[in-house]
Design an enzyme around this catalytic site. Structure first.
Site, PDB file in Angstrom:
ATOM      1  CE1 TYR A  94      -3.327   2.811   0.515  1.00 46.36           C
ATOM      2  CE2 TYR A  94      -2.749   2.877   2.839  1.00 46.36           C
ATOM      3  CZ  TYR A  94      -3.446   3.388   1.768  1.00 46.36           C
ATOM      4  OH  TYR A  94      -4.251   4.484   1.943  1.00 46.36           O
ATOM      5  CE  LYS A  98     -10.407   0.617   0.753  1.00 52.56           C
ATOM      6  NZ  LYS A  98      -9.794   1.214   1.950  1.00 52.56           N
TER       7      LYS A  98
END
Length: 470
Positions: free
Chosen positions: A188, A286
């Site tokens: 990330y 998410k």
């Protein structure tokens, strides 16, 4: 005595006849329903309702050899589908006591009182439990943490105000000054920047390796003291997969911890702790929350490691609000159903795109053509709802394709009910040099689609019409 088969059949025929000729079902409002209701489904319905003798095809299970049928239920762990609904919520399972509400209450109080000084002293000495203050814990948040722990097969979970807060708290808690973090070049981006730019100022070394070259990990482990290996699996947006079991064996042999960000998989598709990882992270925003309406993160692992991270989290102040925790609890109840839809749509779409003449390459670990398929298939139950692909066009031609899509929103994030699309060169990697983009495998024609729960055929038709525009 059980009714005879002939009696049941005649009874069923009479009931079916009455239902099919019922005046209500022949009103204009019900004509579509009646026309599309197969007779065999009616047969199955009445058989079940009447408790009738089963047709031959249904008898196989009922008439097995008695020795093959256990007389007592075998002990088994509840399925993920059941855990997402019930784990952490019933008082007998450690859920919130003092309520008979099926829905977990939202406890919004920021501070918790003590009956008297002796009660307070009992808490300070560890003889009594209390959340004391909202930054240290909350009854609603605790239910969420217990639910995630059950899904991840973890001893403990800490829920935080964002995924990035979970990452920062974990790194600060587990890697001391003088420590060494090994991570991947495509983890990330914000975590990568924090490791490279922030931890270095705290006397913490970092090494970045390519997932395509696991020999480099072995080399780093052999020549230097590594504190923590940190990686995403699958990665974003190219969906590479870490062989978690292999990495855990290599790292543990040298005394290093393993932390996996499993956001793009969800706990339904992948359980890193069962594969040997020490810590698993998620952006709960998410798949867990699943509705693009709450920001949160979580980290799960052993009680010992999570206690260390929790202490840092208290200092950082990244507490999640009880309202946000409740929204994630509610979202988790449908996560297994949603992820099943994400998995199905993404795999079908990846296969379709792989054969399309206007697509150069598809990145999806569920495809047999993926270089990561052999890793994914042995550690994942499903491959997630994100598919990345390269269009046979340039930057502007790819933008034209994205703009022609009618169902997906052009937006960042993933894992929600709505499909989202982005062109990384225009969104996540905007402003970076060609060299920087190339280093991360980002091409101008790369598209990342996070599929929602819309009907596959609608999404398919939308993508096909958009490809015709280029």
């Amino acid at each position: 005595m059980a009714p005879s088969t002939s009696h049941v059949k005649s009874s069923l025929q009479r009931q079916q006849s009455r239902l099919l000729h019922h005046p209500v079902l022949h009103s204009p409002k019900h004509k579509r329903v009646t026309a599309s209701f197969p007779a065999e489904l009616l047969q199955e319905y009445f058989l079940a309702a009447a408790g009738a003798a089963q047709p031959p095809e249904h008898k196989k299970v009922l008439h097995q050899d008695a020795d093959a049928c256990p007389t007592t239920p075998a002990p088994r762990r509840a399925s993920d589908e059941t855990l997402t609904v019930h784990a952490g919520e019933k008082p007998a399972a450690g859920g919130m006591a003092g309520t008979d509400s099926i829905a977990t209450p939202i406890v919004s109080g920021t501070t918790h009182w003590f009956r008297n000084s002796e009660d307070l002293i009992a808490f300070k000495e560890g003889r009594r439990q209390s959340f004391e203050y909202g930054r240290y814990g909350n009854p609603t948040v605790k239910v969420l943490e217990e639910k995630i722990s059950a899904l991840e097969r973890a001893e403990a979970t800490l829920v935080t105000s964002s995924g990035m807060n979970a990452i920062v708290a974990t790194l600060l808690a587990l890697v001391p000054p003088g420590g060494h973090v090994v991570t991947t070049t495509d983890c990330y981006s914000e975590a990568r920047a924090f490791i490279r730019d922030r931890l270095s100022k705290m006397g913490i070394r970092s090494t970045f390796i390519d997932l395509d070259d696991m020999e480099s990990l072995e080399a780093v482990l052999d020549k230097d003291d590594v504190t923590l290996f940190y990686a995403d699996s699958p990665t974003n947006p190219l969906l590479k997969c870490v062989d978690i079991r292999q990495v855990a064996e290599l790292c543990h042999r040298k005394g290093a911890l393993v932390c996996i960000d499993s956001t793009l998989a969800s706990p339904i598709n992948q359980k890193p702790l069962t594969l040997g990882a020490d810590i698993v992270l998620h952006s709960a925003t998410k798949y867990m929350a699943g509705h693009h309406d709450v920001i949160a993160g979580c980290v799960s692992g052993s009680e010992t490691l999570i206690s260390k991270i929790r202490a840092w989290h208290h200092d950082l102040g990244g507490a999640i609000s009880p309202n946000a925790a409740y929204m994630i609890i509610r979202g988790l109840k449908t996560m297994a159903l949603r992820v099943e839809a994400h998995n199905r749509t993404a795999l079908l779409m990846a296969r379709l795109l792989e054969r399309h003449p206007k697509i150069e390459r598809v990145h999806y670990p569920g495809l047999e053509s993926s270089p990561w398929h052999h890793v994914a298939r042995k550690q994942m139950a499903g491959y997630g709802g994100v598919v990345s692909f390269e269009v046979k066009s340039d930057l502007h031609g790819t933008m034209k394709f994205v703009d022609a899509l009618e169902i997906p929103f052009i937006a960042t994030s993933l894992g929600g009910c709505e499909s989202l699309v982005q062109q990384p060169a225009v969104m996540s990697f905007w402003g970076q040099t060609d060299e920087e983009k190339a280093k991360n495998g980002i091409k101008d024609n790369l598209v990342r689609l996070s599929f929602g729960i819309e009907k596959f055929e609608d999404l398919r038709d939308d993508i096909l019409q958009a490809l015709e525009k280029i």
